[in-house]
Design an enzyme around this catalytic site. Structure first.
Site, mmCIF file in Angstrom:
data_model
loop_
_atom_site.group_PDB
_atom_site.id
_atom_site.type_symbol
_atom_site.label_atom_id
_atom_site.label_comp_id
_atom_site.label_asym_id
_atom_site.label_seq_id
_atom_site.Cartn_x
_atom_site.Cartn_y
_atom_site.Cartn_z
ATOM 1 N N TYR A 161 80.089 45.015 72.419
ATOM 2 C CA TYR A 161 80.319 46.457 72.527
ATOM 3 C C TYR A 161 80.783 46.824 73.935
ATOM 4 O O TYR A 161 81.776 47.538 74.116
ATOM 5 C CB TYR A 161 79.040 47.219 72.166
ATOM 6 C CG TYR A 161 79.146 48.711 72.387
ATOM 7 C CD1 TYR A 161 79.935 49.500 71.546
ATOM 8 C CD2 TYR A 161 78.464 49.334 73.430
ATOM 9 C CE1 TYR A 161 80.039 50.869 71.743
ATOM 10 C CE2 TYR A 161 78.557 50.705 73.624
ATOM 11 C CZ TYR A 161 79.347 51.465 72.789
ATOM 12 O OH TYR A 161 79.451 52.820 72.985
ATOM 13 N N LYS B 104 84.506 48.321 75.099
ATOM 14 C CA LYS B 104 84.681 49.566 75.837
ATOM 15 C C LYS B 104 85.363 49.319 77.183
ATOM 16 O O LYS B 104 86.135 50.165 77.663
ATOM 17 C CB LYS B 104 83.336 50.255 76.034
ATOM 18 C CG LYS B 104 82.744 50.841 74.760
ATOM 19 C CD LYS B 104 83.636 51.908 74.139
ATOM 20 C CE LYS B 104 82.915 52.685 73.041
ATOM 21 N NZ LYS B 104 83.781 53.726 72.429
#
Length: 241
Positions: free
Chosen positions: A145, A149
């Site tokens: 994750y 990002k």
């Protein structure tokens, strides 16, 4: 003058707050998401227009672009989330599971924004804005994750150079810990919540209005010379200079 705004992931959480902020200014707002029932309910509540769309599916994104009409002023790529928090067990060997987990977060948080932007870029009028939404997790990218990002932030910086000659800006907002959304799906311990709040300088978690107001500003006439930037909105939990 009313603008035309597209907010992906606008059916809940931060996306809903952003959509509501633009609607408060009487802008025409389209919201997208995968849950058609929830999306329709939120659209009716806000006075927005709903288009059901999985932003990781090229065919659905192409259909979305076709339904928008010829013009767009603001694109907010909010769709995403930490797919590691999904409860489903992935099949296969350990390495196959790791691969699937990383691909899932890259699709949800990077490719969703890339596909949507590519699909609607020709509709954005001069003076328009692209706002992508990242995460403080990008600064500590040991997970898929966080890495997704971080990649989104890097892509946004390059995108700014591409769209600048068209009269467009492209920026990324990096939120910190939010207590008022369903992001963690109830999987965050009370101890960890306290730690995240204590990491801020002002002693509080983010609230959706923090992100909504920052997004609205980046799309405003007062932000026309701000582009290619990552704006950290996290109460000082991560600082830059």
């Amino acid at each position: 003058m009313s603008r035309i705004v597209l907010v992906t992931g606008g059916g809940s959480g931060l996306g809903k707050a952003v959509a509501a902020r633009f609607r408060a200014a009487d802008d025409l707002v389209f919201i997208t998401g995968r849950n058609a029932h929830r999306l329709a309910r939120v659209a009716a509540e806000l006075g927005a227009k709903a288009i059901t769309c999985d932003a990781t599916d090229p065919a659905q994104v192409a259909r979305l672009a076709g339904e928008l009409g010829p013009d767009l002023d603001v694109l907010v790529n909010m769709a995403g989330g930490n797919t590691d928090l999904d409860q489903s067990e992935r099949p296969g060997t350990r390495l196959e599971q790791v691969r699937a987990a990383w691909l899932a977060n890259l699709e949800a948080n990077l490719l969703s924004a890339v596909l949507t932007t590519e699909a609607v870029l020709g509709k954005l009028r001069p003076g328009g804005a692209i706002v992508n939404v990242g995460s403080i997790a990008a600064e500590y990218a040991s997970t898929s994750y966080g890495a997704a990002k971080a990649a989104l932030a890097a892509w946004t910086a390059g995108l700014s150079a591409t769209v600048g000659p068209k009269g467009l800006t492209a920026n990324l907002i990096s939120p910190g810990y939010h207590a008022e959304t369903e992001f963690f799906r109830g999987q965050l311990s009370e101890e960890r919540k306290v730690q995240l709040i204590e990491a801020t300088h002002n002693g509080r978690a983010d609230v959706p209005a923090d992100i909504a107001e920052t997004t609205y500003f980046l799309a405003s006439a007062g932000a026309r010379h701000i582009t290619g930037q990552t704006l950290n909105v996290n109460g000082g939990a991560h600082t830059t200079r």
